[in-house]
Design an enzyme around this catalytic site. Structure first.
Site, PDB file in Angstrom:
ATOM      1  N   ASP A 181       0.841  -1.202   0.000  1.00 40.73           N
ATOM      2  CA  ASP A 181       0.000   0.000   0.000  1.00 40.73           C
ATOM      3  C   ASP A 181       0.878   1.255   0.000  1.00 40.73           C
ATOM      4  O   ASP A 181       1.992   1.248   0.535  1.00 40.73           O
ATOM      5  CB  ASP A 181      -0.896  -0.034   1.249  1.00 40.73           C
TER       6      ASP A 181
ATOM      7  N   HIS B 295       2.561   3.268  -9.025  1.00 40.89           N
ATOM      8  CA  HIS B 295       2.432   1.825  -9.300  1.00 40.89           C
ATOM      9  C   HIS B 295       3.656   1.317 -10.072  1.00 40.89           C
ATOM     10  O   HIS B 295       4.134   0.210  -9.842  1.00 40.89           O
ATOM     11  CB  HIS B 295       1.153   1.545 -10.094  1.00 40.89           C
TER      12      HIS B 295
ATOM     13  N   LEU C 202      12.475 -19.800  -4.931  1.00 42.28           N
ATOM     14  CA  LEU C 202      11.412 -19.161  -4.137  1.00 42.28           C
ATOM     15  C   LEU C 202      10.168 -19.184  -5.001  1.00 42.28           C
ATOM     16  O   LEU C 202      10.264 -19.060  -6.225  1.00 42.28           O
ATOM     17  CB  LEU C 202      11.802 -17.716  -3.800  1.00 42.28           C
TER      18      LEU C 202
END
Ligand code: FPP
Length: 237
Positions: free
Chosen positions: A14, A31, A125
């Site tokens: 956020d 963004h 990962l």
């Protein structure tokens, strides 16, 4: 038992919009910067040996944003998947998605499926992007799946532990371990419909840092704090 790093970190990313505003830029620029941190945080977690990282990139509620921002996020995502493919390949990162991607355009859906397929044997990962994801929607979709398989007769013979196992096995996260560390950047202290089931026993970390400013040092400090926390899972020791 010696405390160990989390197996599964989940991040509510956020603060992109506020970061951009502070710089006098458009929200979409926030963004774009956030997408760079997505790449970095994946690398930092891989270096620490964290096996699973889930990032909340687009929620079922984010469709309420102005169309121009939603369209930008969709294009950014597609570009990200295309541009980052060599990084996933080089670093042996597995890519997966949770959420209902059926509503996305064909190009984006194909890019997602193609990257999931290309990285399916990677073991370094697993990076999971939550796309058009909301916990309530995920649980509702799981309920529908299970409702189709259960008769009143079988239902009557099941314990609540059986049902919990069946829910676990049918969530989007079926093959993933529970979230044990949940980070939210951007200063708000809420969960916003993210991994409500899977984060039942997660250690929560809230930071005022806006996502595009989130860095390796802060992640490392949180990981050190994680090691200090007493996790009892409802028990007493
Ligand atoms: C919340 O910040 C962020 C989002 C809704 C989108 C998250 C997207 C990214 C981090 C970048 C795209 C990701 C990928 C994988 C390409 P906000 O816009 O609500 O910020 P604000 O609270 O400051 O307005």
């Amino acid at each position: 038992m010696k405390p160990s790093y989390p197996q599964h970190i989940a991040v509510i990313m956020d603060g992109n919009g506020r970061w951009a505003k502070k710089q006098g830029k458009k929200r979409t620029q926030g963004h774009k910067e956030g997408a760079k941190i997505v790449r970095d945080i994946t690398q930092w977690c891989a270096e620490k040996g964290i096996p699973y990282l889930t990032l909340y990139a687009f929620s079922t509620e984010n469709w309420k944003r102005p169309k121009i921002e939603v369209d930008f996020l969709m294009k950014l995502l597609e570009k990200y998947l295309h541009d980052e493919k060599p990084v996933y390949m080089k670093n042996h990162i597995r890519f997966r998605v949770i959420g209902d991607i059926s509503v996305f355009n064909t190009r984006l859906k194909n890019a997602i499926l193609e990257l999931e397929h290309a990285t399916q044997n990677h073991t370094k990962l697993t990076q999971i992007l939550a796309l058009n994801y909301g916990s309530r929607d995920e649980i509702a979709r799981t309920f529908i799946k299970l409702a189709h398989t259960l008769t009143p007769h079988t239902l009557a013979s099941l314990t609540s532990q059986d049902i919990i196992s069946m829910i676990n096995a049918n969530l989007d996260t079926a093959t993933l371990p529970d979230v044990d560390m949940l980070i939210r950047t951007g200063g708000e202290k809420r969960i916003s419909n993210f991994m409500l089931w899977q984060a039942s026993y997660a250690e929560l970390f809230f930071t005022p840092t806006l996502f595009p400013s989130f860095g390796k040092n802060e992640l490392n400090a949180m990981l050190e704090e994680f090691l200090q926390r007493q996790r009892r899972f409802g028990g007493i020791e």
